[in-house]
Design a protein around this motif. Structure first.
Motif, PDB file in Angstrom:
ATOM      1  N   SER A 113       6.586 -39.248   0.934  1.00 41.74           N
ATOM      2  CA  SER A 113       6.404 -38.185   1.117  1.00 41.74           C
ATOM      3  C   SER A 113       4.741 -37.747   0.921  1.00 41.74           C
ATOM      4  CB  SER A 113       7.254 -37.334  -0.094  1.00 41.74           C
ATOM      5  OG  SER A 113       7.060 -35.657   0.191  1.00 41.74           O
TER       6      SER A 113
ATOM      7  N   ALA B 177       2.828 -38.532   3.833  1.00 40.53           N
ATOM      8  CA  ALA B 177       2.886 -38.233   5.061  1.00 40.53           C
ATOM      9  C   ALA B 177       2.016 -36.654   4.808  1.00 40.53           C
ATOM     10  CB  ALA B 177       4.518 -37.477   5.219  1.00 40.53           C
ATOM     11  N   ARG B 178       1.453 -36.332   3.738  1.00 39.39           N
ATOM     12  CA  ARG B 178       0.478 -35.346   3.649  1.00 39.39           C
ATOM     13  C   ARG B 178      -1.107 -35.758   3.923  1.00 39.39           C
ATOM     14  NH1 ARG B 178       4.767 -34.276   0.348  1.00 39.39           N
ATOM     15  NH2 ARG B 178       5.544 -32.277   0.300  1.00 39.39           N
TER      16      ARG B 178
ATOM     17  N   HIS C 142       7.596 -32.544  11.513  1.00 40.43           N
ATOM     18  CA  HIS C 142       7.011 -33.300  10.310  1.00 40.43           C
ATOM     19  C   HIS C 142       7.397 -32.416   9.095  1.00 40.43           C
ATOM     20  CE1 HIS C 142       3.719 -35.489   8.152  1.00 40.43           C
ATOM     21  NE2 HIS C 142       3.443 -34.191   7.771  1.00 40.43           N
ATOM     22  N   SER C 143       7.336 -31.424   8.915  1.00 40.99           N
ATOM     23  CA  SER C 143       7.523 -30.473   7.720  1.00 40.99           C
ATOM     24  C   SER C 143       8.699 -30.783   7.404  1.00 40.99           C
ATOM     25  CB  SER C 143       6.983 -29.037   7.780  1.00 40.99           C
ATOM     26  OG  SER C 143       7.584 -28.529   8.966  1.00 40.99           O
TER      27      SER C 143
ATOM     28  N   VAL D 222       9.453 -34.175   5.750  1.00 38.72           N
ATOM     29  CA  VAL D 222       9.097 -34.013   4.615  1.00 38.72           C
ATOM     30  C   VAL D 222      10.108 -33.376   3.327  1.00 38.72           C
ATOM     31  CG1 VAL D 222       7.097 -33.499   2.681  1.00 38.72           C
ATOM     32  CG2 VAL D 222       6.706 -34.423   5.081  1.00 38.72           C
TER      33      VAL D 222
ATOM     34  N   ASP E  11      12.119 -35.208   0.463  1.00 33.34           N
ATOM     35  CA  ASP E  11      12.263 -34.848  -0.820  1.00 33.34           C
ATOM     36  C   ASP E  11      13.651 -34.553  -1.351  1.00 33.34           C
ATOM     37  OD1 ASP E  11       9.523 -35.178  -1.043  1.00 33.34           O
ATOM     38  OD2 ASP E  11       9.131 -32.952  -0.461  1.00 33.34           O
TER      39      ASP E  11
END
Length: 293
Positions: free
Chosen positions: A204, A207-208, A279-280, A283, A287
């Motif tokens: 996670s 990925a940011r 993508h968002s 994530v 989580d």
């Protein structure tokens, strides 16, 4: 064995070298010429020409241009593509890469070297987190589960090498990584719940990064074009240096080097990506699975 070159004394071929040599071989045969004609044009031996066509030796730009002239190839776009391949191949061969310290990487040495000069990776994974995004504990659990090594020191050296690869995601020329993952990757309990929680948290976080794009393909999509196998498409900065594709098998890494193969796998990757979560949302799912653990 640390500090030695495992390839010393061997005849080395490379993915890019084989691709370049294959293109020149095809051009020569199309013109109905023999290797002796190429050798005469280069003032070289037939043996050297044979090694060039097998990708066993690096090629200088003047040699590439001389052969293109001999074979009647005057299209600068085509010639430029071959020159780009030659340059990328030379860069890969002369690199004194950190990976040469790790004999445990012998089976992956060509892939790691290509990864070091690549500008972009597009990887589709069915069962595990890509190496560039793994934690040390996760990588260690994979190595133990794989059963390739029984010596704990060898496993630790492998993990150290895998962590060293991740420097490509940061620094002055960060690699662009698009990781497309099946939902099974998130739920496979590699190393147990604690290891997986830490791995998913790391995934996670990674990925940011601005150069890392992660998408998850959920179970609910049903049948899809990526069910057959995992693969990675490697891209380079040089104009005309076409992509190459790497596919893992049980016994080896398979390289697919033709433009047709690259185009097919890129198109398949795009089709799978269209089925993946944004993508968002990916994530958020990562989580959520982490919290379940």
């Amino acid at each position: 064995m640390a500090g030695t070159d495992p390839n010393r004394g061997k005849t080395i071929t490379t993915v890019l070298g084989r691709r370049l040599g294959g293109e020149l071989l095809r051009m020569r045969e199309t013109r109905g010429l023999r290797q002796s004609h190429a050798a005469e044009a280069l003032t070289a031996s037939v043996t050297k020409v044979a090694k060039m066509e097998r990708g066993q030796v690096p090629m200088r730009d003047p040699d590439v241009r001389a052969l293109c002239h001999l074979y009647g190839e005057n299209d600068e776009t085509v010639v430029g593509k071959l020159l780009a391949l030659a340059k990328a191949d030379r860069d890969r061969r002369k690199a004194k890469g950190w990976w040469n310290q790790y004999p445990q990487l012998a089976a992956q040495i060509e892939y790691v070297a290509l990864e070091d000069i690549a500008t972009e990776l597009r990887t589709w994974q069915l069962s595990f987190v890509p190496g560039l995004l793994q934690t040390a504990d996760y990588a260690r659990a994979l190595a133990v589960g794989n059963g390739a090594w029984e010596d704990l020191d060898e496993i630790e050296t492998f993990v150290e090498a895998r962590m060293a690869r991740q420097a490509r995601l940061t620094g002055e020329r960060p690699l662009q990584l698009w990781a497309l993952l099946h939902e099974a990757v998130l739920r496979q309990l590699v190393g147990g719940r604690a290891v997986m929680r830490a791995q998913l948290e790391h995934l996670s976080d990674m990925a940011r990064l601005p150069n890392v794009h992660v998408q998850v393909v959920p179970f609910i999509v049903g049948a899809h074009p990526g069910m057959t196998c995992a693969f990675t498409v490697v891209s380079f900065a040089e104009a005309g240096a076409a992509d190459v594709v790497q596919v893992d098998t049980l016994s080896t890494k398979l390289w697919l080097e033709s433009e047709t193969d690259a185009a097919h796998h890129n198109a398949t990757f795009d089709r799978i990506a269209r089925l993946g979560l944004a993508h968002s949302n990916s994530v958020r799912l990562i989580d959520s699975v982490r919290k379940e653990m």
